[in-house]
Design a protein around this motif. Structure first.
Motif: not given
Length: 383
Positions: A17-35, A337-345
């Motif tokens: 998630c970035a800026a409140g949106r879904v920025a990336w989704i995929g299998q395996g580890g996510p790309p490196e994010q700063a902070g 991608l681009g949707a609001a990062a609203d999710l339930v676990v």
């Protein structure tokens, strides 16, 4: 981490998630994010946040006596709305604010990340505007003007005069605060001609249209909503072939409210028939003090599976993407991608557990706009 049911053969999914949106989704580890903040859900399933597209959260008092009377056999006829109107008019604004914020927080804790909130328990110009102002204290709520809920007692001898008030000075005062105009097109409330007048007045003020329709018996509400291009017609308990055909040929969403039918011991809406005909269906709580005093979309989903014979996947879709479409939203109700990062676990391996284990608090965490708003609290690890 999965947002689709039953994918045991695939590796875990990651979502960034970035800026409140879904920025990336995929299998395996996510790309490196700063902070940033990391939430490892340890194999639990992830679904979009629930979109509750029909609620009446701004009110005072309760109607326990009415509920108890129904248990003794008295039928529901919507007459108790007047009781809530009297209590709401008499309530101080802080009381109303505490109620709506408390219910909104309860809904969020249960996984509802998008809420629609109606007025409708004031029924004067000043009181209806006050209810919308109070509803606006809930972050990002979709506000609906429902001055045409019922005819108040002071207009009992002049219902058309009340309709004129709703379409005139009440609409003028309330439309700037709302996104939607709704009407209760039902016996004991407003007939087709009166409902049309209210909806057309709302449309002239730039409001989207919604209709309470066909709850207590067959009536003109569904056909009127489709004709006027309403985003949604809600309840839809009593439908004939022409109603289903009209809905299937339109973009109007049929919003079904199974907790109302549970509370009022009424027949279930024909959900299976609607879906099989190609109608877009949403599920909502209709949280209100008279006929459905719950914010639990998990309960709504469980009832939809049991009483409507929806599959868990169909019910979850109707409670997420269906609700989004009922509100004309394309940014919520899904995790594209681009949707609001609203999710339930869920503290479960599959969304089907919402129906499979009804009545349990299965929400492990809630993320809204990319921020964890309900912290993880596992009970039994998912298996």
């Amino acid at each position: 981490m999965s947002h689709e049911p039953s994918q045991p053969e695939q590796g875990p999914l990651s979502l960034v998630c970035a800026a409140g949106r879904v920025a990336w989704i995929g299998q395996g580890g996510p790309p490196e994010q700063a902070g940033g903040q990391r939430l490892d859900v340890a194999g639990r399933c992830v679904i979009p946040g629930f979109v509750d597209s029909h609620t009446h959260l701004v009110f005072a008092g309760d109607r326990l006596g009415e509920f108890t009377a129904r248990l003794a056999g008295r039928p529901y006829e919507a007459g108790g709305i007047a009781t809530t109107v009297a209590a709401t008019r008499a309530a101080a604004r802080p009381t109303l604010e505490n109620t709506v914020r408390g219910l909104a927080a309860e809904a969020l804790d249960g996984g509802t990340t998008t809420l629609e909130i109606k007025s409708g328990y004031g029924l004067t110009v000043d009181h209806e505007r006050r209810l919308l102002e109070v509803a606006a204290t809930v972050e990002d709520a979709e506000l609906t003007f429902l001055g045409a809920h019922v005819v108040p007692a002071e207009f009992a001898a002049d219902p058309d005069g009340y309709v004129a008030l709703v379409c005139g000075s009440m609409m003028e005062a309330c439309a700037p605060l709302a996104a939607w105009c709704d009407v209760f097109c039902e016996r004991g409330a407003f007939d087709a001609e009166q409902s049309r007048a209210v909806l057309e007045a709302g449309r002239r003020r730039g409001l989207g249209l919604r209709v309470h329709a066909n709850q207590l018996g067959h009536g003109p509400g569904v056909q009127l909503g489709v004709e006027l291009g309403a985003a949604a017609v809600d309840h839809c308990t009593f439908l004939d072939d022409d109603d289903v055909t009209a809905l299937a040929a339109s973009s109007t969403v049929a919003t079904l409210l199974p907790t109302v039918e549970l509370s009022t011991d009424s027949r279930p809406a024909p959900a299976r028939r609607l879906l099989d005909a190609g109608v877009d269906v949403a599920l909502a709580s209709d949280c209100n003090p008279g006929s459905s005093y719950t914010t639990s979309m998990a309960l709504v989903i469980a009832l939809a599976c049991q009483r409507y014979r929806l599959t868990p996947a169909e019910a979850v879709r109707a409670a997420t993407l269906g609700g989004a479409r009922a509100l004309g939203r394309d940014d919520v109700g899904h995790l594209g991608l681009g949707a609001a990062a609203d999710l339930v676990v869920l503290d479960a391996p599959d969304p089907g557990y919402l129906a499979y284990r009804p009545g349990l608090a299965q929400v492990y965490a809630v993320v809204r706009r990319g921020r964890v708003v309900r912290r993880p609290s596992a009970r039994v690890p998912a298996s």
